[in-house]
Design a protein around this motif. Structure first.
Motif, PDB file in Angstrom:
ATOM      1  N   MET A   1      15.579   9.595  55.109  1.00  0.00           N
ATOM      2  CA  MET A   1      16.565   8.590  55.431  1.00  0.00           C
ATOM      3  C   MET A   1      17.555   8.510  54.276  1.00  0.00           C
ATOM      4  SD  MET A   1      16.246   4.445  55.914  1.00  0.00           S
ATOM      5  CE  MET A   1      15.502   4.485  57.516  1.00  0.00           C
ATOM      6  N   VAL A   2      18.819   8.313  54.611  1.00  0.00           N
ATOM      7  CA  VAL A   2      19.869   8.091  53.621  1.00  0.00           C
ATOM      8  C   VAL A   2      20.543   6.760  53.953  1.00  0.00           C
ATOM      9  CG1 VAL A   2      22.019   8.937  52.626  1.00  0.00           C
ATOM     10  CG2 VAL A   2      20.270  10.576  53.366  1.00  0.00           C
ATOM     11  N   VAL A   3      20.581   5.867  52.980  1.00  0.00           N
ATOM     12  CA  VAL A   3      21.267   4.591  53.154  1.00  0.00           C
ATOM     13  C   VAL A   3      22.534   4.653  52.295  1.00  0.00           C
ATOM     14  CG1 VAL A   3      21.112   2.091  52.958  1.00  0.00           C
ATOM     15  CG2 VAL A   3      19.058   3.428  53.483  1.00  0.00           C
ATOM     16  N   ALA A   4      23.668   4.810  52.962  1.00  0.00           N
ATOM     17  CA  ALA A   4      24.944   4.971  52.259  1.00  0.00           C
ATOM     18  C   ALA A   4      26.052   4.311  53.058  1.00  0.00           C
ATOM     19  CB  ALA A   4      25.252   6.455  52.064  1.00  0.00           C
ATOM     20  N   PRO A   5      26.647   3.296  52.533  1.00  0.00           N
ATOM     21  CA  PRO A   5      26.408   2.652  51.251  1.00  0.00           C
ATOM     22  C   PRO A   5      25.289   1.616  51.338  1.00  0.00           C
ATOM     23  CG  PRO A   5      28.261   1.587  52.320  1.00  0.00           C
ATOM     24  CD  PRO A   5      27.828   2.722  53.222  1.00  0.00           C
ATOM     25  N   LEU A   6      24.720   1.329  50.190  1.00  0.00           N
ATOM     26  CA  LEU A   6      23.747   0.238  50.078  1.00  0.00           C
ATOM     27  C   LEU A   6      24.433  -0.870  49.282  1.00  0.00           C
ATOM     28  CD1 LEU A   6      20.886  -0.915  50.456  1.00  0.00           C
ATOM     29  CD2 LEU A   6      20.306   0.112  48.250  1.00  0.00           C
ATOM     30  N   ASP A   7      24.853  -1.914  49.981  1.00  0.00           N
ATOM     31  CA  ASP A   7      25.571  -3.004  49.312  1.00  0.00           C
ATOM     32  C   ASP A   7      24.596  -3.932  48.582  1.00  0.00           C
ATOM     33  OD1 ASP A   7      24.438  -4.659  51.262  1.00  0.00           O
ATOM     34  OD2 ASP A   7      26.288  -4.881  52.383  1.00  0.00           O
ATOM     35  N   ALA A   8      25.156  -4.833  47.778  1.00  0.00           N
ATOM     36  CA  ALA A   8      24.338  -5.742  46.970  1.00  0.00           C
ATOM     37  C   ALA A   8      23.433  -6.613  47.828  1.00  0.00           C
ATOM     38  CB  ALA A   8      25.234  -6.603  46.079  1.00  0.00           C
ATOM     39  N   ASN A   9      23.928  -7.066  48.955  1.00  0.00           N
ATOM     40  CA  ASN A   9      23.143  -7.929  49.829  1.00  0.00           C
ATOM     41  C   ASN A   9      21.928  -7.188  50.377  1.00  0.00           C
ATOM     42  OD1 ASN A   9      22.756 -10.408  51.394  1.00  0.00           O
ATOM     43  ND2 ASN A   9      23.317  -9.162  53.153  1.00  0.00           N
ATOM     44  N   THR A  10      22.148  -5.993  50.891  1.00  0.00           N
ATOM     45  CA  THR A  10      21.037  -5.228  51.465  1.00  0.00           C
ATOM     46  C   THR A  10      20.081  -4.767  50.372  1.00  0.00           C
ATOM     47  OG1 THR A  10      22.481  -4.568  53.285  1.00  0.00           O
ATOM     48  CG2 THR A  10      20.449  -3.306  53.000  1.00  0.00           C
ATOM     49  N   LEU A  11      20.611  -4.407  49.205  1.00  0.00           N
ATOM     50  CA  LEU A  11      19.761  -4.050  48.064  1.00  0.00           C
ATOM     51  C   LEU A  11      18.806  -5.196  47.756  1.00  0.00           C
ATOM     52  CD1 LEU A  11      18.913  -2.432  45.528  1.00  0.00           C
ATOM     53  CD2 LEU A  11      20.911  -3.417  44.385  1.00  0.00           C
ATOM     54  N   ALA A  12      19.335  -6.407  47.686  1.00  0.00           N
ATOM     55  CA  ALA A  12      18.504  -7.569  47.380  1.00  0.00           C
ATOM     56  C   ALA A  12      17.447  -7.792  48.456  1.00  0.00           C
ATOM     57  CB  ALA A  12      19.384  -8.813  47.229  1.00  0.00           C
ATOM     58  N   LYS A  13      17.846  -7.642  49.712  1.00  0.00           N
ATOM     59  CA  LYS A  13      16.888  -7.829  50.804  1.00  0.00           C
ATOM     60  C   LYS A  13      15.757  -6.818  50.734  1.00  0.00           C
ATOM     61  CE  LYS A  13      20.020  -9.912  54.157  1.00  0.00           C
ATOM     62  NZ  LYS A  13      20.559  -9.843  55.523  1.00  0.00           N
ATOM     63  N   VAL A  14      16.110  -5.547  50.569  1.00  0.00           N
ATOM     64  CA  VAL A  14      15.086  -4.489  50.542  1.00  0.00           C
ATOM     65  C   VAL A  14      14.163  -4.676  49.340  1.00  0.00           C
ATOM     66  CG1 VAL A  14      14.705  -1.996  50.336  1.00  0.00           C
ATOM     67  CG2 VAL A  14      16.520  -2.862  51.835  1.00  0.00           C
ATOM     68  N   ALA A  15      14.734  -4.972  48.181  1.00  0.00           N
ATOM     69  CA  ALA A  15      13.924  -5.150  46.969  1.00  0.00           C
ATOM     70  C   ALA A  15      12.941  -6.307  47.100  1.00  0.00           C
ATOM     71  CB  ALA A  15      14.841  -5.372  45.766  1.00  0.00           C
ATOM     72  N   ASN A  16      13.302  -7.283  47.914  1.00  0.00           N
ATOM     73  CA  ASN A  16      12.452  -8.467  48.065  1.00  0.00           C
ATOM     74  C   ASN A  16      11.684  -8.516  49.381  1.00  0.00           C
ATOM     75  OD1 ASN A  16      12.926 -10.172  45.595  1.00  0.00           O
ATOM     76  ND2 ASN A  16      15.012  -9.667  46.186  1.00  0.00           N
ATOM     77  N   GLY A  17      11.732  -7.426  50.140  1.00  0.00           N
ATOM     78  CA  GLY A  17      10.945  -7.351  51.365  1.00  0.00           C
ATOM     79  C   GLY A  17      11.494  -8.123  52.539  1.00  0.00           C
ATOM     80  N   ILE A  18      12.742  -8.528  52.478  1.00  0.00           N
ATOM     81  CA  ILE A  18      13.345  -9.270  53.589  1.00  0.00           C
ATOM     82  C   ILE A  18      13.799  -8.275  54.644  1.00  0.00           C
ATOM     83  CG2 ILE A  18      15.254 -10.781  54.267  1.00  0.00           C
ATOM     84  CD1 ILE A  18      15.098 -11.900  51.342  1.00  0.00           C
ATOM     85  N   CYS A  19      13.396  -8.509  55.865  1.00  0.00           N
ATOM     86  CA  CYS A  19      13.797  -7.614  56.954  1.00  0.00           C
ATOM     87  C   CYS A  19      14.287  -8.464  58.122  1.00  0.00           C
ATOM     88  CB  CYS A  19      12.677  -6.663  57.345  1.00  0.00           C
ATOM     89  SG  CYS A  19      11.052  -7.372  57.506  1.00  0.00           S
ATOM     90  N   ASP A  20      15.573  -8.780  58.050  1.00  0.00           N
ATOM     91  CA  ASP A  20      16.171  -9.660  59.052  1.00  0.00           C
ATOM     92  C   ASP A  20      17.257  -8.985  59.885  1.00  0.00           C
ATOM     93  OD1 ASP A  20      18.090  -9.452  57.098  1.00  0.00           O
ATOM     94  OD2 ASP A  20      18.436 -11.601  56.892  1.00  0.00           O
ATOM     95  N   ASN A  21      17.336  -7.657  59.804  1.00  0.00           N
ATOM     96  CA  ASN A  21      18.260  -6.910  60.648  1.00  0.00           C
ATOM     97  C   ASN A  21      17.660  -5.524  60.898  1.00  0.00           C
ATOM     98  OD1 ASN A  21      19.096  -5.101  58.480  1.00  0.00           O
ATOM     99  ND2 ASN A  21      20.377  -6.769  57.712  1.00  0.00           N
ATOM    100  N   LEU A  22      18.295  -4.749  61.727  1.00  0.00           N
ATOM    101  CA  LEU A  22      17.721  -3.454  62.104  1.00  0.00           C
ATOM    102  C   LEU A  22      17.497  -2.549  60.898  1.00  0.00           C
ATOM    103  CD1 LEU A  22      16.756  -1.479  64.259  1.00  0.00           C
ATOM    104  CD2 LEU A  22      19.141  -0.772  64.568  1.00  0.00           C
ATOM    105  N   LEU A  23      18.498  -2.437  60.020  1.00  0.00           N
ATOM    106  CA  LEU A  23      18.361  -1.550  58.864  1.00  0.00           C
ATOM    107  C   LEU A  23      17.210  -1.972  57.961  1.00  0.00           C
ATOM    108  CD1 LEU A  23      19.244   0.776  57.063  1.00  0.00           C
ATOM    109  CD2 LEU A  23      20.924  -0.770  56.022  1.00  0.00           C
TER     110      LEU A  23
END
Length: 107
Positions: A1-23
């Motif tokens: 998988m390639v996540v490009a771009p990874l914005d600050a909001n999504t970075l924060a969500k992924v780092a903290n285990g938040i999964c509130d959208n498809l990505l």
């Protein structure tokens, strides 16, 4: 998988285990035995904030591969680090990972 771009909001969500959208749900369910490359892209002030470095390290700790952002003029008009890596850089990163995985090439 390639996540490009990874914005600050999504970075924060992924780092903290938040999964509130498809990505973020797909990333949370991603098989950690498979490669995941991420390409940060954000405003320079966001990139330079100390929490960003912690979050990037968190993703690397999961085994994800960073394709680092670059310095250039950003959409906001600022010039500095935070722009997504050039497409050719991302493609080279993907090729390198595929070669490491010895994925057969189609002709």
């Amino acid at each position: 998988m390639v996540v490009a771009p990874l914005d600050a909001n999504t970075l924060a969500k992924v780092a903290n285990g938040i999964c509130d959208n498809l990505l973020t749900c797909v990333i949370r369910a991603w098989d950690l035995s498979k490669p995941l490359l991420f390409c940060p892209a954000m405003n320079t002030a966001m990139w330079e904030h100390p929490i960003t470095a912690q979050q990037v390290e968190q993703l690397k700790g999961f085994g994800y591969t960073e394709i680092p952002c670059v310095v250039k003029k950003l959409v906001c008009g600022d010039e500095g680090r935070g722009a997504m890596a050039e497409v050719w850089t991302i493609v080279e990163g993907v090729k390198r990972i595929l070669e490491e995985w010895e994925v057969p090439r189609q002709s």
